[in-house]
Design a protein around this motif. Sequence first.
Motif, PDB file in Angstrom:
ATOM      1  N   ARG A 414       0.852  -1.198   0.000  1.00 30.91           N
ATOM      2  CA  ARG A 414       0.000   0.000   0.000  1.00 30.91           C
ATOM      3  C   ARG A 414       0.884   1.242   0.000  1.00 30.91           C
ATOM      4  O   ARG A 414       2.038   1.181   0.464  1.00 30.91           O
ATOM      5  N   PRO A 415       0.369   2.360  -0.514  1.00 28.25           N
ATOM      6  CA  PRO A 415       1.171   3.588  -0.479  1.00 28.25           C
ATOM      7  C   PRO A 415       1.531   3.908   0.969  1.00 28.25           C
ATOM      8  O   PRO A 415       0.709   3.762   1.870  1.00 28.25           O
ATOM      9  N   GLY A 416       2.764   4.321   1.178  1.00 28.47           N
ATOM     10  CA  GLY A 416       3.182   4.645   2.536  1.00 28.47           C
ATOM     11  C   GLY A 416       3.746   3.455   3.275  1.00 28.47           C
ATOM     12  O   GLY A 416       4.200   3.581   4.401  1.00 28.47           O
ATOM     13  N   GLY A 417       3.709   2.238   2.669  1.00 32.86           N
ATOM     14  CA  GLY A 417       4.305   1.060   3.293  1.00 32.86           C
ATOM     15  C   GLY A 417       5.812   1.251   3.430  1.00 32.86           C
ATOM     16  O   GLY A 417       6.449   1.867   2.571  1.00 32.86           O
ATOM     17  N   ARG A 418       6.361   0.721   4.513  1.00 30.14           N
ATOM     18  CA  ARG A 418       7.780   0.974   4.778  1.00 30.14           C
ATOM     19  C   ARG A 418       8.644   0.311   3.709  1.00 30.14           C
ATOM     20  O   ARG A 418       8.529  -0.896   3.452  1.00 30.14           O
ATOM     21  N   LYS A 419       9.501   1.127   3.090  1.00 32.83           N
ATOM     22  CA  LYS A 419      10.364   0.595   2.036  1.00 32.83           C
ATOM     23  C   LYS A 419      11.505  -0.210   2.640  1.00 32.83           C
ATOM     24  O   LYS A 419      12.178   0.245   3.568  1.00 32.83           O
ATOM     25  N   ILE A 420      11.716  -1.402   2.120  1.00 35.98           N
ATOM     26  CA  ILE A 420      12.813  -2.233   2.604  1.00 35.98           C
ATOM     27  C   ILE A 420      14.037  -2.010   1.725  1.00 35.98           C
ATOM     28  O   ILE A 420      15.167  -2.028   2.178  1.00 35.98           O
ATOM     29  N   LEU A 421      13.793  -1.802   0.433  1.00 34.58           N
ATOM     30  CA  LEU A 421      14.897  -1.524  -0.496  1.00 34.58           C
ATOM     31  C   LEU A 421      14.517  -0.307  -1.338  1.00 34.58           C
ATOM     32  O   LEU A 421      13.372  -0.177  -1.750  1.00 34.58           O
ATOM     33  N   SER A 422      15.462   0.574  -1.576  1.00 36.18           N
ATOM     34  CA  SER A 422      15.176   1.687  -2.486  1.00 36.18           C
ATOM     35  C   SER A 422      16.342   1.949  -3.407  1.00 36.18           C
ATOM     36  O   SER A 422      17.504   1.969  -2.978  1.00 36.18           O
ATOM     37  N   GLY A 423      16.019   2.079  -4.668  1.00 35.14           N
ATOM     38  CA  GLY A 423      16.981   2.457  -5.697  1.00 35.14           C
ATOM     39  C   GLY A 423      18.187   1.548  -5.813  1.00 35.14           C
ATOM     40  O   GLY A 423      19.319   2.017  -5.907  1.00 35.14           O
ATOM     41  N   ILE A 424      17.948   0.263  -5.792  1.00 35.36           N
ATOM     42  CA  ILE A 424      19.076  -0.675  -5.898  1.00 35.36           C
ATOM     43  C   ILE A 424      19.353  -0.964  -7.375  1.00 35.36           C
ATOM     44  O   ILE A 424      18.461  -1.421  -8.090  1.00 35.36           O
ATOM     45  N   SER A 425      20.566  -0.687  -7.800  1.00 36.93           N
ATOM     46  CA  SER A 425      20.966  -1.019  -9.168  1.00 36.93           C
ATOM     47  C   SER A 425      22.314  -1.703  -9.152  1.00 36.93           C
ATOM     48  O   SER A 425      23.226  -1.257  -8.449  1.00 36.93           O
ATOM     49  N   PHE A 426      22.436  -2.776  -9.878  1.00 34.69           N
ATOM     50  CA  PHE A 426      23.742  -3.407 -10.054  1.00 34.69           C
ATOM     51  C   PHE A 426      23.649  -4.409 -11.193  1.00 34.69           C
ATOM     52  O   PHE A 426      22.559  -4.687 -11.712  1.00 34.69           O
ATOM     53  N   GLU A 427      24.785  -4.939 -11.566  1.00 37.07           N
ATOM     54  CA  GLU A 427      24.801  -5.952 -12.620  1.00 37.07           C
ATOM     55  C   GLU A 427      25.829  -7.009 -12.268  1.00 37.07           C
ATOM     56  O   GLU A 427      26.904  -6.692 -11.785  1.00 37.07           O
ATOM     57  N   VAL A 428      25.459  -8.270 -12.452  1.00 37.04           N
ATOM     58  CA  VAL A 428      26.424  -9.351 -12.243  1.00 37.04           C
ATOM     59  C   VAL A 428      26.474 -10.172 -13.520  1.00 37.04           C
ATOM     60  O   VAL A 428      25.443 -10.658 -13.980  1.00 37.04           O
TER      61      VAL A 428
END
Lengths: 662, 608
Positions: A414-428
């Motif tokens: 739901r909107p306002g739910g606590r974010k566990i991850l934000s803006g994670i970018s990577f490449e393997v």
Amino acid sequence: MSATPHQSSATNLDLDLSKLNLKAMPRVLGRLTRLSFRYPWQWFFALSCAIASAIFNLITPRLLGRAVDQAHHLLLDGHTHPEETRAAFLQLTPRLFGEATQQAYQLIIDGHAHSASPRAALLATALMIVVACALRGTLTGLQGYWGEVVAQRVGYDLRLAFFEKLQRLSFGFHDVNHSGDLIARGMLDLEGVRAFLESGFLRAVVLLLLVSFGAWRLLSMDVNLGLIALSFVPFVAWRATRMGLLLRLSWQRLQQLMSDLTLTMEENLQGIRVVRAFASKNLELAKFDQTAQSALRLANRRITIRMGSMSMMNAAYYTAMGLVLWIGGQRVSQGVMTVGTLTEFLTFMTLLQQPIRQVGMIVNSSSRATSAGSRLFEVLDAVPTIEDDTNARDWVPGAGVLRFEAVDFAYDRRPGGRKILSGISFEVGPGKTLGIVGPPGSGKSTLAHLIPRFYDVTGGKITLDGQDIRSVTLDSLRRAVGLVQQEIFLFDVSVHDNVAYAEPWAEEQRVVEAASIAQIHDHVAGLPDGYGTRVGERGVALSGGQRQRMSIARGLLAGRAIMVLDDSTAAIDTATEQRVRSSLRTAVSNRGTIIIAHRLSSLLHADEILVLDEGRIIQRGTHAELLREGGNYADLWALQNRTDSHTPTTTRLRANPILEVA
Amino acid sequence: MSAMRGDGGGGHAGGFGVGHHHDFGDDALTRFDTGVVRRLFGFVRPYRRILAGALLAVALATTVQVSIPLTVRYAVDSAVGHSEFPLPAVLVGFALLIILNGVLGYLQESIAARLAQRVIFDLRRAMFAHLQDVSLSFLDQTQVGRLMARLQSDVNALQEFMENSVSAIGDFFLLLGIIAVLLWMDLRLGLLTLTVLPVLVLVRAIWIPWARPKFRRAREASSSANAALAENINGIRTVQENRREAVNFDRYRVRARENLDAQIASSRASQIMVPAVDILTGVAMGIVVIVGGDKVLTGELGVGVMVAYIFYVQRFFDPIRTLSMQYTTMQSAMAAGHRIFDVLDVPVAIYDKPAAITLKDQEPSIEFRQVTFGYRPGQPVLHDVSLWVEPYQTVALVGPTGSGKTSLTALTHRFYDVWQGSVLVGGVDVRDVTLDSLGHTISMVLQEPFLFSGMIFDNIRYGVPGASREDVIAAAKAVSAHDFIVRMPEGYDTLLGQRGRNLSIGQRQLLSFARALLADPKILILDEATANIDSFTERDIQQALKKLLKGRTSLVIAHRLATIRDADLIVVLDHGRIVEQGSHAQLLAKGGLYARLHASSHGSFDDL
């Protein structure tokens, strides 16, 4: 100590019927009944047998009444010269059966027998009683059998549907639904539903038939006496309903208390060293007594409820019978009524007594089926949040490049739910290693769970070889990803089957290979039956380190494109870990690897290390870069190596005891 | 009959009642066992007056029940004018019997059922209390799951048996009463009618051995299907990770199918008995009609007797049915009783001596005098160990796996008794002090911290149940657990999941430190955790450890070099003997096992 909220409510012995969800009853029971209509023939047999057996049940009192009348009338009519009749009787015997059959036939056709041959009439009645009883028994038995067939089949269908549904429901569902609760639903609730279908419904039908037919019959014979004879029915039905509901409610409470008690005892035994170490026997016994005493009180309360209601019902029943005897007896002596009719009245009351008491059972079973059914349907109606897209294709293997593009994630969507991850970018890419570190709760394991799509990202996307993981089939995706978790779940099967869990038909050689890489082969080879040794609940016990190595072997066999090791070496001692790592490096040289670890020394060789904090990447780079940069990573490194700074070489560092605990 | 047991009728209380399966393999165990019954009666003896009352009530209630149809007979007879009693008199008698029936019926069942509940309560408590005292060696060798099965399903099986016994006794009396009345009313008719009884007994005697394997198969199939379901639910994440859904579903379907077939077969077996009983009832009634009718005709018998016979015949099959069902319950109850008494018979090896003293103001020294000890006869794990620990010293125990470190600490707390030599705490042999006072003098922190479900607050004050909130918070602050506790949703009142599942291992460790600190023991035994602690919590643990060890005598099974170096004395064990002792520097200089352990690149101080 174990004052859980459940317990405190369960120790309160007030039984409030409004706590039973009776409103849902028609809906849930209706749906259950409809399920059983899937077996129309069996259902039809069961119902017909139930009705037919009820009919024969009703015939018996008539026949008995008739027999009494026959005997009595003959007596009054004067056919009573003992010697004479005996002689006649003996003479008659050879022809008796023929005549009896004739009499029986006439009984059926004309509704009364000729009194010419009294004993033949009696014999005819006796024969008919035997036949009626045999038919009644056979039909009751068949009713029970077909009832159970229907119920078991519906139970089977529900079992499979439940199992299938649970397998499809995603992690999000299993996170909030405790496994013990789901098991209880699959076992106890299913049983409750089945028991209702097997007997509750049919019993209700039969009861209704018996009472209405009996009422009609008694009232048509004698309205007043009939009313008196039936007077106990409404009272008993009311008490039985109340009793059924109260017993149901108190049963639920008792179950709760018993599971609290189980928890207390189980924890006591598991933690017996703590109990002994703190000399807490008395505290533990007090805990036990508190719950056990409540359970005892409640059990006694149930006895009072049951016995109180039963006594009242019996009293009502016998009062009605006494009245029938009184008034009926007067009428018989006045000659307004035959003894046979009186017998029929009395026998009929005996017949009604049993099913009326069953009202309690029926109510109880309906109420149980209502709560059980609604708990089952809750699962069956749950919608899996993660499913194959309607036009999902199989994942097409490529080089094996995993990309996170600005991934956001929150368990609460739901909107306002606590974010566990934000803006994670990577490449393997293939042959590359990505290391991830961070304090507990920084989102490391969550990140690992996004790769096989146990949860869907709430923002950004994850691609494997350029294909969004939401656009490919779950099956192909999860076969491509090898995830090694912190804690392995071992099934109660052989080592081989546990390692080859993802690929049940993998050849022995591949299993051995995976086990060798994970450094568990030597141990397995030394077990009594080698790879055939049973592990898990009823098998041999493995240590934490051995379990983790099993987990690595399992993951190795599964992952084709990418390996994710989620803190999977914490319980393995340093020396073995080192061997696992070097063999892993060779084994997965063509796959991308993500390593999540607490032990920074595990990440020395990573091509890139991400430092996570509160779901964000706060630092990234190689080990050397991060050390140079200073900050969190460098601090952590210093902390982990502080006590042994006088031994600077890498090998010494890895052997350092403190690193093992880190 | 097979699996249909409404939960309303009997008070069959238990967790997962459906799948409780017993091992029926050993039939020798399942027969009626006088030993088990005698021991069980030992639990009933305290309530023998209640038992006598219950039996009396049963006997009286049965008499009343048997008399009711008899009154009906007199009522009918007087209605047709053949009785010596006038109708109103008979009806007054009937009314009295009804009242008596209500009262006695209530008394009979409730006294007996309460008694059964009470005895079961006592039995369960006796087992639980006994397990608090039995030696740890027994508990080490027994799986918790097995013991729980005994505490749960075995006790439940006995409970079911006891509850049914009450009604079985009632049924038995009823049967006797009916037979007596039938014979008394008319000997010949009675005998003739009763001929169906041996037939029924015979039929059941043939039926039971034939049907039992079918019932057993149904039980086993059901528990096997349930076990498969439970395992799949517990491992659901692994199942989904490995895409095993289709394979598992197919395998489950096979089991569910087998269960379906087995249940239907068992239902067939149990339902076949219904027509058999009904036919016999019909035959008995037929006999009454023909022979009784004949007697009525010849004037030998009043018509009321015939009516009464009809009533009795309808009733006397029920007791036989319930009695033979009780036979099955009895068998599993005997097996359950055996297993329960097996547990109660486990000897208590460690108990207070009659003149045991209370440890109080002794200086907290620890001394091992030539101690030899082992867990299995003939396999000592400590050989002739002597060790002196000064009050307020910290001693680090170091050595490879199986060198006897854990045994030393266990002996200090007298979890086991030594074979030879003696262990002294505060200068007193541990066998001469009360276990309680020993427990209050010594606290232990185990390698795998064990927490109880319940509030964090109660877990910290586990050793001191009356501790105030301030004390608990102070202890938590001292070991740096306060910060993470207050961040939990309900702070100190947060409920921990089973075994503290909702905490990390490091956090659990800190809580167990706080628990030990609050208990404020003079002697602390600490088994350092080796693994699984994240480096962020590790820092807190190191600091907490220092606070914990200050001002007490401590025995530490140490794995961290830092802990070992800070100890006042390092004791190196190998194969159950003390091979070296001294300070870090001394031992390094000596160049023995310690130096080798320290220097070797793989050999570590931990025992993984």
